[in-house]
Design a protein around this motif. Structure first.
Motif, short mmCIF file in Angstrom:
data_model
loop_
_atom_site.label_atom_id
_atom_site.label_comp_id
_atom_site.label_asym_id
_atom_site.label_seq_id
_atom_site.Cartn_x
_atom_site.Cartn_y
_atom_site.Cartn_z
N ASP A 128 0.65 -1.12 -0.03
CA ASP A 128 -0.02 0.08 0.00
C ASP A 128 0.78 1.47 0.10
OD1 ASP A 128 -2.73 1.27 0.03
OD2 ASP A 128 -3.06 1.69 1.42
N GLY A 129 1.35 0.94 -1.06
CA GLY A 129 2.73 2.35 -1.20
C GLY A 129 4.13 1.82 -1.76
N THR A 130 5.30 2.67 -1.40
CA THR A 130 6.65 2.21 -2.22
C THR A 130 7.30 2.38 -0.66
OG1 THR A 130 5.62 3.81 -4.79
CG2 THR A 130 8.43 3.46 -3.46
N PRO A 131 7.39 0.78 -1.29
CA PRO A 131 8.84 0.18 0.28
C PRO A 131 9.85 1.08 0.51
CG PRO A 131 7.87 -1.29 -0.77
CD PRO A 131 7.73 -0.58 -1.91
N THR A 132 10.36 1.11 1.41
CA THR A 132 11.26 2.09 1.11
C THR A 132 12.10 1.73 2.45
OG1 THR A 132 10.77 3.72 3.76
CG2 THR A 132 10.44 4.21 1.08
N THR A 133 13.14 1.70 3.41
CA THR A 133 14.52 1.16 4.07
C THR A 133 13.62 0.93 5.73
OG1 THR A 133 16.32 1.54 2.74
CG2 THR A 133 16.46 1.24 5.17
N ASN A 134 13.56 -0.18 6.34
CA ASN A 134 12.71 -0.44 6.89
C ASN A 134 10.85 -0.08 6.99
OD1 ASN A 134 15.12 -1.86 8.20
ND2 ASN A 134 15.31 0.11 9.12
N GLU A 135 10.45 0.16 5.92
CA GLU A 135 9.21 0.49 5.57
C GLU A 135 8.83 0.41 4.42
OE1 GLU A 135 7.12 4.45 4.77
OE2 GLU A 135 8.23 4.87 4.81
N THR A 136 7.75 -1.09 5.26
CA THR A 136 6.79 -1.91 3.92
C THR A 136 5.40 -1.75 4.18
OG1 THR A 136 6.57 -4.29 5.24
CG2 THR A 136 8.81 -3.68 3.70
N PRO A 137 4.62 -0.53 3.89
CA PRO A 137 2.78 -0.23 4.38
C PRO A 137 2.12 -1.87 3.82
CG PRO A 137 4.28 1.07 2.55
CD PRO A 137 4.91 0.55 3.09
N GLY A 138 1.18 -1.89 4.02
CA GLY A 138 0.18 -3.13 3.29
C GLY A 138 -0.67 -2.72 3.29
N ARG A 139 -1.72 -3.14 2.19
CA ARG A 139 -2.79 -3.33 2.86
C ARG A 139 -3.90 -4.59 2.29
NH1 ARG A 139 -3.30 -0.72 -1.80
NH2 ARG A 139 -3.95 -2.51 -3.24
N ILE A 140 -5.65 -4.46 3.28
CA ILE A 140 -6.03 -6.11 3.07
C ILE A 140 -6.97 -5.54 2.24
CG2 ILE A 140 -6.63 -8.07 4.66
CD1 ILE A 140 -4.72 -7.31 6.59
N GLU A 141 -7.42 -6.64 2.22
CA GLU A 141 -9.13 -6.15 0.97
C GLU A 141 -9.29 -7.94 1.25
OE1 GLU A 141 -8.37 -5.32 -2.88
OE2 GLU A 141 -7.84 -3.08 -2.84
N PHE A 142 -10.84 -7.89 1.76
CA PHE A 142 -11.29 -8.98 2.09
C PHE A 142 -12.47 -9.42 0.59
CE2 PHE A 142 -9.69 -7.93 5.95
CZ PHE A 142 -9.09 -8.89 6.42
N GLN A 143 -12.91 -10.41 0.23
CA GLN A 143 -13.88 -10.48 -0.56
C GLN A 143 -15.04 -11.91 -0.81
OE1 GLN A 143 -11.88 -10.57 -4.48
NE2 GLN A 143 -11.00 -8.84 -4.84
N THR A 144 -15.73 -12.10 -1.40
CA THR A 144 -16.75 -12.65 -1.00
C THR A 144 -17.51 -12.64 -2.43
OG1 THR A 144 -18.70 -11.44 -0.15
CG2 THR A 144 -17.25 -12.06 1.10
N THR A 145 -18.36 -14.04 -2.85
CA THR A 145 -18.37 -13.83 -4.01
C THR A 145 -19.82 -13.92 -3.71
OG1 THR A 145 -16.67 -15.52 -4.79
CG2 THR A 145 -18.92 -15.76 -6.21
#
Length: 301
Positions: A199-216
């Motif tokens: 969820d963004g461009t990683p830099t040193t010691n930084e790795t932003p994330g995003r979670i998406e939940f889906q159903t059918t």
């Protein structure tokens, strides 16, 4: 060397080595070799036929072996007649300490034991390949120790580049998936999914994330995003249109409604409530909690 044509019988006697027949040269055999007692071989054994033994042991080789060649059904899975039957248990050890071993006991239980710092690796170098574990029960991860924070976990990793030379992921790269699929009579289709993105461009010691939940949804086999959690903790409920992501702590989209908590005046909650909203069924009005007290927000609009 020893060259034998026909059959040869070696009977253990005290005049031989304590462990039986001992040779350090080439043994070339045509026919049958029967050894009563023990036999130690140093050198080469050329064999055309089969070896039958109640027990067969090899010592651990500590020196580097540059090339090992095996032919025929000595290799597991190399021919249609490849079957190796064992009675009792089978154990394969990396060394004599059992720090890393693979074993199958007489009950059919398979145990893979790793030493400290060792890894269990299933490698699939084919694009789109799958490694599958089939079981009528469950897959259980268990870790027992006295630490309050040391426990079992599942780790999904992603990088660009290669295993030997990884490079940083980029914004919106898919980091990992979890799929839950159901069989509908002819094939498996996803019923629900969980995706994790950068969820963004990683830099040193930084790795932003995003979670998406889906159903059918019913009548479809295509999963739809139902909830998104951004790297800053903002939560989106519903399918966010136009690629938008939640812009507030709680961002709800849809065309139906939000049902807020409701109850009587006597059922008002207590505690830290600044900003709380509810519908008061005694007053038949929405109410909100300010710095110190509940106040009416008006009746039903």
């Amino acid at each position: 060397g020893v060259n034998i044509t026909g059959s040869a019988n070696f009977i253990y006697t005290s005049s031989l080595e304590p462990n039986g027949f001992d040779t350090d040269a080439l043994v070339a055999l045509t026919g049958t070799l029967e050894v009563t007692g023990g036999m130690k071989l140093f050198g080469d054994l050329e064999l055309s036929g089969a070896i039958y033994a109640n027990e067969f042991h090899t010592n651990v080789v500590t020196k580097t072996v540059s090339n090992i060649e095996q032919y025929g059904s000595t290799q597991f899975g190399d021919s249609s007649d490849d079957r190796h039957d064992f009675s009792g248990s089978l154990s394969l050890n990396y060394d004599n300490t059992n720090s890393a071993s693979f074993s199958v006991n007489s009950g059919g239980d398979l145990t893979l034991r790793m030493g400290d710092g060792d890894s269990f690796i299933i490698q699939d170098d084919q694009n789109g390949g799958e490694s599958e574990i089939r079981s009528d029960g469950a897959v259980i991860l268990n870790r027992s120790n006295s630490s309050a924070t040391s426990t079992s976990y599942v780790l999904l990793k992603k990088s660009r580049g290669t295993d030997s030379s990884p490079t940083a992921v980029q914004k919106d790269d898919l980091i990992g998936n979890m799929y839950f699929s159901s069989y509908e009579g002819s094939k498996y289709w996803p019923s629900a999914k969980m995706h994790v993105y950068a969820d963004g461009t990683p830099t040193t010691n930084e790795t932003p994330g995003r979670i998406e939940f889906q159903t059918t949804p019913g009548g479809s086999n295509v999963s739809v995003t139902r909830m998104t959690i951004k790297n800053d903790g903002k939560i989106g409920i519903g399918s966010l249109h136009g690629g938008l992501y939640p812009s507030a702590s709680l961002h709800v989209t849809g065309t139906d409604a939000i049902i807020v908590p409701w109850g009587t005046t006597a059922q008002r909650p207590t505690g830290e409530l600044t900003g709380a909203i509810r519908f008061n069924t005694t007053l038949q009005a929405f109410e909100g909690f300010g710095p110190t007290a509940w106040s009416s927000l008006g009746g039903v609009i």
